[in-house]
Design a protein around this motif. Structure first.
Motif, short mmCIF file in Angstrom:
data_model
loop_
_atom_site.label_atom_id
_atom_site.label_comp_id
_atom_site.label_asym_id
_atom_site.label_seq_id
_atom_site.Cartn_x
_atom_site.Cartn_y
_atom_site.Cartn_z
N ILE A 195 5.19 -0.76 3.79
CA ILE A 195 5.53 -2.18 3.88
C ILE A 195 4.37 -3.09 3.46
CG2 ILE A 195 4.91 -2.28 6.34
CD1 ILE A 195 7.13 -4.33 6.73
N ALA A 196 3.14 -2.62 3.63
CA ALA A 196 1.98 -3.50 3.44
C ALA A 196 1.74 -3.88 1.99
CB ALA A 196 0.73 -2.84 4.01
N MET A 220 0.80 -1.21 0.00
CA MET A 220 0.00 0.00 0.00
C MET A 220 0.83 1.26 0.00
SD MET A 220 -3.31 -1.02 2.25
CE MET A 220 -2.41 -1.71 3.63
N LYS A 221 2.13 1.11 -0.02
CA LYS A 221 2.98 2.28 -0.16
C LYS A 221 2.67 3.00 -1.46
CE LYS A 221 7.10 1.61 -1.51
NZ LYS A 221 8.50 1.22 -1.57
N GLY A 222 2.38 2.25 -2.51
CA GLY A 222 2.13 2.84 -3.81
C GLY A 222 0.68 3.18 -4.05
N LEU A 223 -0.08 3.52 -3.00
CA LEU A 223 -1.49 3.85 -3.17
C LEU A 223 -1.68 5.02 -4.12
CD1 LEU A 223 -2.86 3.64 0.48
CD2 LEU A 223 -3.51 2.18 -1.43
N PHE A 224 -0.72 5.92 -4.20
CA PHE A 224 -0.94 7.15 -4.93
C PHE A 224 -0.03 7.33 -6.14
CE2 PHE A 224 -1.25 7.83 -0.31
CZ PHE A 224 -2.62 7.84 -0.22
N PHE A 225 0.84 6.38 -6.44
CA PHE A 225 1.76 6.64 -7.54
C PHE A 225 2.32 5.35 -8.12
CE2 PHE A 225 4.10 6.59 -3.66
CZ PHE A 225 5.29 5.97 -3.92
N PHE A 226 2.64 5.40 -9.41
CA PHE A 226 3.34 4.30 -10.08
C PHE A 226 4.82 4.60 -10.03
CE2 PHE A 226 4.09 0.79 -12.70
CZ PHE A 226 4.94 1.14 -13.74
N ILE A 227 5.66 3.62 -9.67
CA ILE A 227 7.03 3.93 -9.31
C ILE A 227 8.07 3.51 -10.32
CG2 ILE A 227 6.62 4.02 -6.87
CD1 ILE A 227 7.32 1.16 -6.60
N GLY A 228 7.70 3.42 -11.60
CA GLY A 228 8.74 3.33 -12.62
C GLY A 228 9.21 1.95 -12.96
#
Length: 328
Positions: free
Chosen positions: A162-163, A1-9
């Protein structure tokens, strides 16, 4: 859930052949997910996977008012389910190893900087940061049997760092339990690869420079071949705000309370499991290139590798990685 708001490449490339490749994707936990696997049975496991997402959300989602994590944040303690217990124990372990560079009690500072559930922009005052720092200390959390207990009133936790990796691992375990051992799971950029693709080769994962970071040079491209390995990326190029000539990114240093504004664009981390990769990429982006690579060399038992994309002293986009980053 760290990436709830963005795509990280991270982008995915999968080979196909006459073998049966089952693939499905969708949206969950505020981001995308992709599941690909090789199987004799082409029946999709989408419904089972999405049921897992819902189950984990009931435990760890900050956006679900009735979730266990929100119940803990509103009170002194909570009885954890197995999802929350696993994630909290792992988080506390990583916090200890990194001397607090990773800390799930960071939520008051995340909210203060405007990167939480309620968004806003603007650098907070030094006084407000100091006040919130009193609530940030993983040592003030106690796990007693299934109870999570806070030692200081007002403490809140945020497991988004982490989730999401944990979610990828849970989906991977579901596939293994169904007798599927050749697969690639991607939940918002946190990936788990097992076995091989339909050509009998390790799954291929491409890492690219974020668009627009340096139009004068060719994009950084690296091809990872993953077999029984996980990968996660932490980036500071989509969740940020600019103020006074400084770009403040969403990563918060638990030691100082400051939003990250160093020269790191992203760090991609490989590990035996996605939860480990997801947790440590937070600490490694705060440490920076040289200290981060040193940390990896000093902790071989963690089996971490990292690939940094950063701006050097001259402002040029560069990359540096640990010796075994590209090893299969």
């Amino acid at each position: 859930m760290k990436g709830l708001f963005f795509f990280i490449g991270i982008c995915i490339s999968v080979s196909t052949s006459a073998q049966k490749l089952v693939s499905f994707q969708g949206k969950a936990q505020g981001t995308y997910y992709i599941v690909k696997y090789v199987s004799d049975d082409t029946i999709s496991l989408r419904e089972d996977v999405e049921d897992l997402f819902k189950d984990i959300d009931r435990s760890l989602s900050l956006y679900l008012p009735s979730s266990l994590i929100n119940r803990f944040n509103k009170g002194p303690k909570v009885v954890m389910d197995h999802h929350m217990l696993t994630v909290v124990r792992k988080a506390q372990e990583v916090s200890k190893i990194t001397d607090g560079l990773f800390d799930i009690t960071i939520k008051p500072l995340v909210d203060l900087w405007g990167f939480g559930v309620v968004r806003h922009e603007g650098q907070p005052s030094r006084q407000d940061i100091t006040r919130k720092l009193r609530l940030v200390d993983y040592k003030l959390l106690t796990v007693r049997a299934k109870y999570l207990i806070k030692k200081r009133e007002g403490m809140e936790i945020d497991c988004n760092g982490i989730a999401q990796g944990y979610t990828s691992d849970v989906v991977a375990r579901l596939l293994h339990a169904r007798g599927i051992h050749n697969f690639l799971v991607d939940v918002g950029g946190e990936l788990v690869a097992s076995g091989v693709n339909t050509q009998g080769l390790p799954w291929s994962v491409g890492i690219e420079r974020p668009p627009g970071t340096d139009s004068s040079s060719k994009p950084v491209q690296a091809l990872l071949r993953l077999k029984n390995k996980a990968v996660a990326t932490s980036g500071n190029y989509q969740r940020f705000f600019d103020e006074g000539g400084t770009r403040f990114a969403h990563t918060i240093d638990p030691r100082t309370g400051q939003a990250l504004h160093n020269n790191i664009i992203s760090v991609t981390v490989t590990a035996p499991d996605a939860m480990t990769a997801d947790a440590f990429d937070n600490a490694l982006i705060i440490l920076g290139v040289d200290a981060g690579l040193q940390f990896i060399s000093e902790h071989p038992k963690l089996k971490l590798q990292a690939f940094y994309v950063y701006k050097d002293a001259a402002g040029k986009i560069s990359e540096k990685y640990s010796p075994d980053f590209f090893a299969e």
